[in-house]
Design an enzyme around this catalytic site. Structure first.
Site, PDB file in Angstrom:
ATOM      1  N   GLY A 275      11.273  -8.368   0.580  1.00 26.99           N
ATOM      2  CA  GLY A 275      10.186  -8.357   1.568  1.00 26.99           C
ATOM      3  C   GLY A 275       8.864  -8.351   0.831  1.00 26.99           C
ATOM      4  O   GLY A 275       8.159  -9.350   0.742  1.00 26.99           O
ATOM      5  N   ARG A 276       8.584  -7.195   0.209  1.00 24.57           N
ATOM      6  CA  ARG A 276       7.307  -6.998  -0.474  1.00 24.57           C
ATOM      7  C   ARG A 276       7.016  -8.084  -1.514  1.00 24.57           C
ATOM      8  O   ARG A 276       5.885  -8.554  -1.619  1.00 24.57           O
ATOM      9  CB  ARG A 276       7.348  -5.637  -1.174  1.00 24.57           C
ATOM     10  CG  ARG A 276       6.012  -5.151  -1.713  1.00 24.57           C
ATOM     11  CD  ARG A 276       6.216  -3.885  -2.541  1.00 24.57           C
ATOM     12  NE  ARG A 276       6.937  -2.852  -1.849  1.00 24.57           N
ATOM     13  CZ  ARG A 276       6.386  -1.907  -1.081  1.00 24.57           C
ATOM     14  NH1 ARG A 276       5.084  -1.865  -0.944  1.00 24.57           N
ATOM     15  NH2 ARG A 276       7.132  -0.994  -0.478  1.00 24.57           N
ATOM     16  N   ARG A 312      -0.258   2.697   4.299  1.00 21.70           N
ATOM     17  CA  ARG A 312       0.345   2.999   3.000  1.00 21.70           C
ATOM     18  C   ARG A 312      -0.382   4.088   2.221  1.00 21.70           C
ATOM     19  O   ARG A 312       0.257   4.994   1.694  1.00 21.70           O
ATOM     20  CB  ARG A 312       0.485   1.727   2.152  1.00 21.70           C
ATOM     21  CG  ARG A 312       1.398   0.676   2.759  1.00 21.70           C
ATOM     22  CD  ARG A 312       1.662  -0.489   1.815  1.00 21.70           C
ATOM     23  NE  ARG A 312       2.380  -0.081   0.643  1.00 21.70           N
ATOM     24  CZ  ARG A 312       1.841   0.083  -0.553  1.00 21.70           C
ATOM     25  NH1 ARG A 312       0.576  -0.203  -0.764  1.00 21.70           N
ATOM     26  NH2 ARG A 312       2.574   0.505  -1.555  1.00 21.70           N
ATOM     27  N   CYS A 342      -9.590  10.086  13.114  1.00 20.01           N
ATOM     28  CA  CYS A 342      -9.867  11.526  12.986  1.00 20.01           C
ATOM     29  C   CYS A 342      -8.747  12.260  12.273  1.00 20.01           C
ATOM     30  O   CYS A 342      -8.009  13.050  12.874  1.00 20.01           O
ATOM     31  CB  CYS A 342     -10.144  12.112  14.359  1.00 20.01           C
ATOM     32  SG  CYS A 342     -11.629  11.392  15.031  1.00 20.01           S
TER      33      CYS A 342
HETATM   34  C1  LIG Z   1      18.013  -2.932   3.865  1.00 25.67           C
HETATM   35  C2  LIG Z   1      16.703  -3.366   3.313  1.00 25.67           C
HETATM   36  N1  LIG Z   1      16.622  -4.576   2.736  1.00 25.67           N
HETATM   37  C3  LIG Z   1      15.456  -5.044   2.241  1.00 25.67           C
HETATM   38  C4  LIG Z   1      14.310  -4.291   2.288  1.00 25.67           C
HETATM   39  C5  LIG Z   1      13.045  -4.878   1.724  1.00 25.67           C
HETATM   40  O1  LIG Z   1      12.546  -4.156   0.660  1.00 25.67           O
HETATM   41  P1  LIG Z   1      11.322  -4.721  -0.165  1.00 25.67           P
HETATM   42  O2  LIG Z   1      10.232  -5.023   0.791  1.00 25.67           O
HETATM   43  O3  LIG Z   1      10.977  -3.618  -1.090  1.00 25.67           O
HETATM   44  O4  LIG Z   1      11.795  -5.932  -0.897  1.00 25.67           O
HETATM   45  C6  LIG Z   1      14.341  -3.022   2.858  1.00 25.67           C
HETATM   46  C7  LIG Z   1      13.130  -2.204   2.887  1.00 25.67           C
HETATM   47  O5  LIG Z   1      13.093  -1.033   3.016  1.00 25.67           O
HETATM   48  C8  LIG Z   1      15.576  -2.550   3.400  1.00 25.67           C
HETATM   49  O6  LIG Z   1      15.656  -1.344   3.975  1.00 25.67           O
END
Ligand SMILES: Cc1ncc(COP(=O)(O)O)c(C=O)c1O
Length: 413
Positions: A275-276, A312, A342
């Site tokens: 994802g990240r 974050r 607040c």
């Molecule tokens: C099951 C699972 N897969 C993938 C991800 C994606 O992680 P990242 O954004 O660190 O790559 C997460 C994120 O928490 C997750 O819980």
């Protein structure tokens, strides 16, 4: 790597000046680079090309429809954790047969809906979840692909709130139960056990924990093979970190090389759920300085984005680079960059040296992942607009919320 660069002292994403984005769409506003997202996704795909692989983008990182659509066009798969995310992926043109459903708390309705949509696979996280999927699949007269998520008890050496592979975490089944659980699932008539999975955490900046997890999965694979259970997929989850504060993070190519070296020895497909690493450094949060305040011990730049827009820093004390959109010649002062919410935890960055004036624009770098998707309406603040940049074009991909929408579902007693 950031998607930002200066041209003549003005900050740009691709060929668009962020000051232009602010003029057109106001602030706070998330701005994403289409090119950066595509480059990151392709980096994984290219680096894994020598082995059978499947990239399932973790929708939770950023679920804007335009971004999901771009990834669907690249033929990406998706990792979802709710029916809401399933519907988003489908609305964005994603292919149900490329969706993996993860998460510890899948409700019956969600399971039923996902089976009816013919998703690729469920990542099962407990014995009762396996029984629940079996029961629903049987009632629907379907056989569904499942994979068992194992908790390998590995320290990913990341923030405690985003560590998911330790035995104290709620995710996956205990490693000592993995073999018996796989045998149990393999015997269930409506489940087709295709693989095993783990996801040990997020923002991991070292390859070593990934290697340990990968080795663990293949040891389990071998044990299962001895018992007559032949798996087809090994899912290593997501978690690859990005550089927020000049951390040395593994290159996508090195991460993929590690996966390739091991996996090429086995007749399996490797699945990753980044994802990240795909969206994080492809987005920024654009905000405007409303007030400059000189306190007794600190100087504050009060901006129009708050912890409700970008959680974050408040949630995990995360550090993100903050840059002036238009560089001034003025003297730099040390500021805490804070929002209007607040709460004293409402800060975006502390002790930043910047030459600032009221009305200036700031960009919070690397805000593409877990930025908008974790935002809320706390303090009855409308969630921000989102803009996607491609070359010299900018497109609004989510309108700023209207105040009236925020309470339109509420009923007067
Ligand atoms: C099951 C699972 N897969 C993938 C991800 C994606 O992680 P990242 O954004 O660190 O790559 C997460 C994120 O928490 C997750 O819980």
């Amino acid at each position: 790597m950031t998607c930002l660069h200066y041209r003549d002292n003005t900050l740009f994403v691709e060929d668009v000046a962020l000051s232009k984005v602010a003029t057109k769409f106001d602030t706070p506003c998330y701005v994403y680079s289409r090119g950066a997202i595509e480059t990151n996704w392709r980096a994984f795909d290219d680096a894994l090309k020598s082995i059978p692989h499947r990239i399932c983008y973790a929708v939770k990182a950023n679920s804007n429809l335009s971004i999901l659509n771009l990834l669907a066009e690249l033929q990406s798969g998706f990792d979802i954790v709710s029916v809401g995310e399933l519907e988003r992926v489908l609305a964005a043109g994603g292919d149900a047969s490329k969706i993996i459903f993860s998460g510890v708390g899948k409700k019956k309705d969600e399971i039923r809906h996902a089976i009816e949509k013919n998703i690729f696979c469920f990542n099962i996280e407990s014995a009762t979840e396996a029984a629940r999927i079996q029961e629903i699949a049987q009632a629907l007269n379907k056989k569904v692909n499942v994979s068992l998520r194992i908790n390998p008890d590995i320290d990913a050496k990341t923030h405690a709130y985003i560590s998911t592979g330790l035995s104290e975490n709620k995710f996956g089944v205990a490693s000592q139960d993995a073999i018996s659980m796989c045998q149990h699932i393999a015997a269930m008539p409506s489940l087709n056990l295709i693989g095993i999975a783990c996801h040990i955490g997020s923002q991991i900046t070292d390859l070593a924990p990934f290697q340990v997890a990968l080795d663990f999965l293949f040891v389990t694979y071998e044990e299962l093979k001895q018992l007559g259970i032949q798996l087809k997929t090994i899912n290593v989850g997501g978690g690859l970190g990005i550089s927020y504060q000049q951390e040395q993070t593994p290159a996508i190519a090195d991460y993929a090389k590690m996966l390739t070296q091991k996996t090429s020895q086995y007749p399996v497909e490797i699945i990753i759920e980044p994802g990240r690493a795909i969206i994080g450094n492809a987005g920024v949060l654009l905000t405007r300085v409303e007030y400059i305040k000189h306190g007794q011990h600190k100087n504050f730049a009060i901006v129009d984005a708050g912890m409700n827009d970008l959680m974050r820093p408040a949630l995990y004390q995360a550090w993100q680079h903050i840059l002036a959109v238009n560089l001034h010649a003025g003297k730099k002062t040390t500021y805490d960059i804070v929002g209007p919410v607040c709460e004293s935890s409402d800060f975006l960055g502390k002790e930043r040296d910047l030459a600032l004036a009221e009305g200036d624009l700031l960009a919070i770098d690397s805000a593409g992942a877990y930025g908008f998707s974790m935002s809320s309406n706390y303090n009855t603040r409308p969630r921000s607009a989102e803009v996607l940049i491609e070359g010299d074009k900018m497109k609004l991909v989510r309108k700023r919320e209207e105040i009236q929408e925020l309470f339109s579902n509420e009923l007067q007693f």
